[in-house]
Design a protein around this motif. Structure first.
Motif, mmCIF file in Angstrom:
data_model
loop_
_atom_site.group_PDB
_atom_site.id
_atom_site.type_symbol
_atom_site.label_atom_id
_atom_site.label_comp_id
_atom_site.label_asym_id
_atom_site.label_seq_id
_atom_site.Cartn_x
_atom_site.Cartn_y
_atom_site.Cartn_z
ATOM 1 N N TYR B 15 34.958 15.478 4.873
ATOM 2 C CA TYR B 15 35.113 14.109 5.388
ATOM 3 C C TYR B 15 34.436 13.950 6.742
ATOM 4 O O TYR B 15 33.873 12.915 7.055
ATOM 5 C CB TYR B 15 36.599 13.759 5.540
ATOM 6 N N VAL B 21 36.564 20.378 2.570
ATOM 7 C CA VAL B 21 37.787 20.145 1.804
ATOM 8 C C VAL B 21 37.643 20.691 0.383
ATOM 9 O O VAL B 21 38.591 21.194 -0.206
ATOM 10 C CB VAL B 21 38.112 18.641 1.789
ATOM 11 N N PRO B 40 49.159 23.098 -3.719
ATOM 12 C CA PRO B 40 49.959 22.686 -2.567
ATOM 13 C C PRO B 40 49.314 21.503 -1.844
ATOM 14 O O PRO B 40 48.163 21.154 -2.101
ATOM 15 C CB PRO B 40 49.973 23.930 -1.676
ATOM 16 N N SER B 41 50.079 20.922 -0.946
ATOM 17 C CA SER B 41 49.601 19.766 -0.198
ATOM 18 C C SER B 41 48.349 20.125 0.593
ATOM 19 O O SER B 41 48.257 21.191 1.188
ATOM 20 C CB SER B 41 50.715 19.310 0.751
ATOM 21 N N GLY B 42 47.382 19.221 0.543
ATOM 22 C CA GLY B 42 46.156 19.442 1.307
ATOM 23 C C GLY B 42 45.153 20.338 0.619
ATOM 24 O O GLY B 42 44.146 20.713 1.201
ATOM 25 N N SER B 43 45.394 20.669 -0.666
ATOM 26 C CA SER B 43 44.486 21.611 -1.314
ATOM 27 C C SER B 43 43.260 20.924 -1.910
ATOM 28 O O SER B 43 42.364 21.602 -2.388
ATOM 29 C CB SER B 43 45.241 22.376 -2.398
ATOM 30 N N GLY B 44 43.230 19.587 -1.873
ATOM 31 C CA GLY B 44 42.032 18.887 -2.310
ATOM 32 C C GLY B 44 42.149 18.205 -3.665
ATOM 33 O O GLY B 44 41.144 17.748 -4.218
ATOM 34 N N LYS B 45 43.355 18.078 -4.188
ATOM 35 C CA LYS B 45 43.530 17.451 -5.504
ATOM 36 C C LYS B 45 43.142 15.977 -5.468
ATOM 37 O O LYS B 45 42.367 15.500 -6.298
ATOM 38 C CB LYS B 45 44.994 17.570 -5.962
ATOM 39 N N THR B 46 43.714 15.250 -4.501
ATOM 40 C CA THR B 46 43.420 13.826 -4.415
ATOM 41 C C THR B 46 41.936 13.604 -4.148
ATOM 42 O O THR B 46 41.315 12.713 -4.737
ATOM 43 C CB THR B 46 44.270 13.181 -3.308
ATOM 44 N N THR B 47 41.378 14.440 -3.280
ATOM 45 C CA THR B 47 39.953 14.304 -2.976
ATOM 46 C C THR B 47 39.122 14.435 -4.248
ATOM 47 O O THR B 47 38.199 13.649 -4.489
ATOM 48 C CB THR B 47 39.554 15.373 -1.948
ATOM 49 N N GLU B 162 49.725 11.809 -8.772
ATOM 50 C CA GLU B 162 51.171 11.926 -8.583
ATOM 51 C C GLU B 162 51.893 10.638 -8.980
ATOM 52 O O GLU B 162 52.608 10.043 -8.186
ATOM 53 C CB GLU B 162 51.487 12.270 -7.129
ATOM 54 N N HIS B 195 52.007 18.080 -7.566
ATOM 55 C CA HIS B 195 52.290 19.383 -6.977
ATOM 56 C C HIS B 195 53.609 19.937 -7.512
ATOM 57 O O HIS B 195 54.152 20.878 -6.978
ATOM 58 C CB HIS B 195 52.236 19.363 -5.449
HETATM 59 N N1 ATP Z 1 40.169 10.186 4.468
HETATM 60 C C1 ATP Z 1 40.216 11.446 4.944
HETATM 61 N N2 ATP Z 1 39.599 11.748 6.115
HETATM 62 C C2 ATP Z 1 39.628 13.015 6.593
HETATM 63 N N3 ATP Z 1 40.241 14.038 6.006
HETATM 64 C C3 ATP Z 1 40.870 13.814 4.844
HETATM 65 C C4 ATP Z 1 40.897 12.501 4.259
HETATM 66 N N4 ATP Z 1 41.592 12.564 3.111
HETATM 67 C C5 ATP Z 1 41.995 13.847 2.988
HETATM 68 N N5 ATP Z 1 41.554 14.605 4.020
HETATM 69 C C6 ATP Z 1 41.774 16.042 4.211
HETATM 70 O O1 ATP Z 1 41.301 16.696 3.071
HETATM 71 C C7 ATP Z 1 42.170 17.749 2.697
HETATM 72 C C8 ATP Z 1 42.549 17.582 1.228
HETATM 73 O O2 ATP Z 1 43.285 16.406 1.106
HETATM 74 P P1 ATP Z 1 43.790 15.828 -0.285
HETATM 75 O O3 ATP Z 1 44.346 14.494 -0.041
HETATM 76 O O4 ATP Z 1 42.691 15.938 -1.281
HETATM 77 O O5 ATP Z 1 44.935 16.865 -0.626
HETATM 78 P P2 ATP Z 1 45.974 16.830 -1.827
HETATM 79 O O6 ATP Z 1 45.743 18.080 -2.567
HETATM 80 O O7 ATP Z 1 45.877 15.577 -2.594
HETATM 81 O O8 ATP Z 1 47.350 16.921 -1.049
HETATM 82 P P3 ATP Z 1 48.746 16.186 -1.351
HETATM 83 O O9 ATP Z 1 49.449 16.988 -2.369
HETATM 84 O O10 ATP Z 1 49.434 16.266 -0.031
HETATM 85 O O11 ATP Z 1 48.458 14.798 -1.788
HETATM 86 C C9 ATP Z 1 43.338 17.710 3.632
HETATM 87 O O12 ATP Z 1 43.167 18.729 4.585
HETATM 88 C C10 ATP Z 1 43.253 16.373 4.278
HETATM 89 O O13 ATP Z 1 43.685 16.441 5.606
#
Ligand code: ATP
Ligand code: MG
Lengths: 394, 363
Positions: B15, B21, B40-47, B162, B195
């Protein structure tokens, strides 16, 4: 149990009700009362009032009535209290003030009947119509101020008729007031929308700076900002200097004392009132809505029209409402940078209150302004989507 | 048999240009599959999901959908249904209006729209609620509307981030089954983010376990559970005992791992581990047999540190091989009711239940 609770609730809410009562209901009531009250003649000329009560309106009143009018007027003049009476009668018909003063001056040399002397001085003293006007002015209520506020008056026989063209200014003034307010509201909404949007999508650090930029002028006195426009727009001002030095114009452009200057200065003063509610509403529109719309196949402009615009509408509505309400009461800004054709109704309310001390017409104009504004807002409430929530997102 | 619908080819994402990420993600999703991204949270699934939906651009790599390169296709032309965690139902439209929106975008006529809206509402059992506003619905009903909206325009691919996160446990379990049925009924390809590992295991055809922007393992739920590819997957999925030691002997399939106090454990070998290298034994508590043992390769005496009663089973916290906190699970059918804290009991497990994995520093 229930009643005790209710009592407690009432006790808690009482200060609020009191505040509303003191700060809103009382002044409003007083204004409305002033607009219809008609007590000058009956309090300053009580005997004449009582005598005129017995007069049946045919022919002229008795000698005693003439005598009492002159005596009471003279007495009032000695106590410096004749002004309101003269103003009041002159408001009924222009010219009555000088006629009464002329009679008063001459009455020192009167011998014999006041009636005959006065009629000899000015035949109008023998006109039943004149006495009709005096009798009509003894109150206690009069529709006159409200009628005059919409360019109407009472004719000789009590019928409602239009005022003479040269006196018919108020409807034009109301129209002008609402026209200026609507234009200012429209300009503010159009300018505020993209500004608020930009603020709402900036990174937080930039948002704070942006909000400060909006708020700093907001914290500056209206007078200071309007004066600044006065200086900038005048014939010898910096804008004209620039245009002349660039040879874009031959002559200085007249900007000050124009409608343009009024719009410019008013928009400048009122823009924050449109930006801030819009910003707070836009800030609350989650980006997921736009993403959802995109995933459902909507291209950018359709996302805006179908999703973003309706969701931001409460912000537009509350911002516009705020700007409009404030515009309608604007006074200083048009007075300073506008021409004579750009003054709004508040200018005349102030004029009648401070300069020509005619509180009746001032009160009637103020009450009408409030009523008409209320009606316009009610219409907007019914017609504009998102208005009903008053800017609170549902 | 392979008919890929989505192909991620070494997708990277950053990002801010500093923190990466996603690290070169490769992921192939088959048509009609139910794939869950778990981590786990922050592992990049949503991304990952956002990149697939077109809301974020990848920093490198390519994605294709149905053989068509997606990188420069804007989100609204991808035809991918998305269910958001907070549903993102348009609050100013009725339920029917929400469902009608994607159909209007496709230029579908009034009559067909009405018919498809009705079918979609019936599918999620919300038939009579079409005229309500989203704010007049319960959380579970809103969830169904979001589901119906993502499906009503018949996308080939549906993403869910989720979607059940905001629901209570009972409703969540109910919706899990319903989503599973809808998936089977429509044959649509589904990429699901969670998760919650039990959600992932019960619903998916395949699970992709994420950690630190990398897929740790992509396999069927049974494989993920029974044969975790590495120590992260082993510890992330299900309850797990971890014992650290070094490889003492090995053959092609099994090895003996020595704990610090010299105890040796025989287990299945995963990954290429040389003799003498540091390793982790991963063993599920329910595989440990408590009390009289069969002819198992691994039989030890353990001391009971704690008993935790769960009704249908009891958990024992044991100390074994010099380390404490070793968990075992027993249903107590064998007259073990009188077990006391501090008592010593035999425990055993088959060598096929334990897995020896490469030691990973970061956990
Ligand atoms: N818009 C953004 N700008 C900067 N960093 C971001 C942004 N969105 C996510 N991140 C970072 O990217 C990493 C992955 O985030 P992501 O949302 O993909 O995680 P996740 O696996 O979906 O977590 P969760 O289970 O908490 O939803 C995290 O470290 C987060 O801080
Ligand atoms: Mg997420």
């Amino acid at each position: 149990m229930m009643t005790r609770r209710n009592l407690l609730a009432a006790a808690l809410i009482a200060p609020l009700l009191l505040l509303v009562f003191v700060s809103f209901i009382v002044p409003l009531g007083a204004t409305l009362y002033r607009a219809v009250e008609d007590a000058e003649i009956s309090t300053i000329l009580p005997k004449t009032t009582a005598l005129l009560e017995q007069w049946n309106g045919e022919g002229v009143p008795s000698e005693q009535t003439y005598l009492s009018l002159m005596n009471e007027l003279r007495e009032a003049q000695e106590q410096q209290k004749a002004g309101p009476v003269l103003n009041r009668l002159n408001f009924e018909e222009t010219g009555l003030r000088s006629m009464l003063l002329q009679g008063l001056r001459a009455s020192g040399q009167f011998s014999g009947s006041y009636k005959q002397n006065l009629i000899a001085l000015n035949p109008r003293w023998g006109d039943p119509h004149f006495w009709g006007l005096v009798k009509r002015s003894t109150g206690p209520w009069t529709p006159l101020y409200f009628l005059r506020s919409v360019d109407l008056k009472l004719g000789p026989n009590g019928a409602v008729v239009p005022t003479a063209d040269e006196e018919a200014v108020f409807i034009k003034l109301f129209i002008r007031t609402f026209e200026i307010s609507l234009v200012v509201t429209l300009i503010c909404a159009v300018l505020a929308y993209p500004m608020a949007y930009t603020l709402s999508i900036l990174p937080q650090a930039w948002t704070n700076i942006g909000i400060m930029l909006v708020l700093i002028p907001f914290w500056t006195s209206i007078l200071v900002r309007t004066t600044a426009w006065f200086i900038i727009l005048q014939r010898e001002g910096p804008i004209n200097a620039l245009l002349l030095s660039l040879h874009l114009v031959e002559q200085p452009v007249t900007m000050i004392f124009t409608r343009f200057a009024v719009y410019l200065a008013m928009v400048h003063v009122l823009l924050p009132f449109a930006i801030l509610p819009l910003y707070s509403v836009m800030k609350g529109i989650k980006p997921d809505y736009m993403r959802a719309a995109a995933s459902l196949g909507a291209p950018g402009w359709r996302r805006f029209l179908r999703i973003y615009l309706p969701l931001s509408m409460p912000g537009v509505a509350s911002g516009a409402l705020m700007v409009f309400m404030l515009s309608v009461g604007f006074y200083i800004t048009p007075a300073l940078v506008g021409g004579s054709g750009d003054q709004m109704i508040s200018y005349f309310i102030a004029f009648f209150t401070n300069t020509s001390v005619n509180w009746g017409i001032a009160a009637a104009l103020a009450a009408l302004l409030m009523g008409m504004t209320g009606i316009l807002v009610a219409i907007a409430w019914l017609l504009v989507p998102g208005f009903r929530s008053g800017g609170v997102r549902v | 048999m392979s008919d890929p619908i989505v192909v991620f080819d070494s997708i990277t994402k950053s990002y801010d240009g500093i923190n990466t990420v996603l690290h070169g993600l490769d992921l192939t999703i088959e048509r009609g599959e139910f794939v869950t991204l778990l981590g786990p949270s922050g592992s990049g699934k949503t991304t990952t999901l956002m990149i697939l939906a077109g809301f974020e651009d990848p920093s490198g790599g390519t994605i294709s959908l149905d053989g068509r390169l997606l990188n420069h296709v804007p989100a609204h032309q991808r035809g991918i249904g998305v269910v958001f965690q907070n549903y993102a139902l348009f609050p100013h439209m009725s339920v029917a209006g929400n469902l009608s929106f994607p159909l209007e975008m496709q230029g579908i006529g009034r009559a067909e729209r009405d018919q498809r809206i009705k079918a979609a509402l019936d599918m999620v059992k919300l038939g009579p609620l079409g005229e309500r506003r989203p704010s007049e619905l319960s959380g579970g009903q809103q969830q169904r509307v979001a589901l119906a909206r993502a499906l009503v325009f018949q996308p080939k691919l549906v993403l869910m981030d989720e979607p059940l996160g905001a629901l209570d446990k009972q409703l969540r379990e109910h919706m899990q089954i319903e989503i599973k049925h809808i998936h089977e009924q429509l044959g649509v390809t589904l990429v699901y983010v969670t998760h919650d590992q039990s959600e992932a295991l019960t619903m998916s055809d395949r699970v992709a376990v994420f950690n630190h922007g990398r897929i740790q393992q992509l396999a069927s739920p049974a494989t993920i559970y029974e044969e975790p590819a590495n120590a992260f997957v082993a510890s992330f999925i299900g309850e797990n005992n971890r014992l650290v030691g070094t490889i003492a002997t090995r053959d092609a399939t099994y090895c003996r791992m020595a704990l610090e106090d010299g105890t040796q454990i025989e287990a299945r070998l995963t990954g290429d581990l040389a003799i003498g290298s540091k390793a982790v034994l991963s063993l599920r508590p329910e595989r440990v047999m408590v009390g009289d043992s069969g002819p198992n390769a691994n039989t030890f005496n353990a001391r009971i540190e704690e008993l935790i009663y769960f009704g249908d089973h009891t958990k024992l916290r044991l100390s074994l091989g010099g380390s404490s906190g070793f968990m075992a699970r027993t249903s107590f059918k064998d007259g073990l009711r009188d077990l006391q804290r501090g008592a010593s009991i035999p425990v055993s497990w088959s060598r096929d239940c334990g897995r020896v994995l490469p030691f990973m520093e970061q956990e």
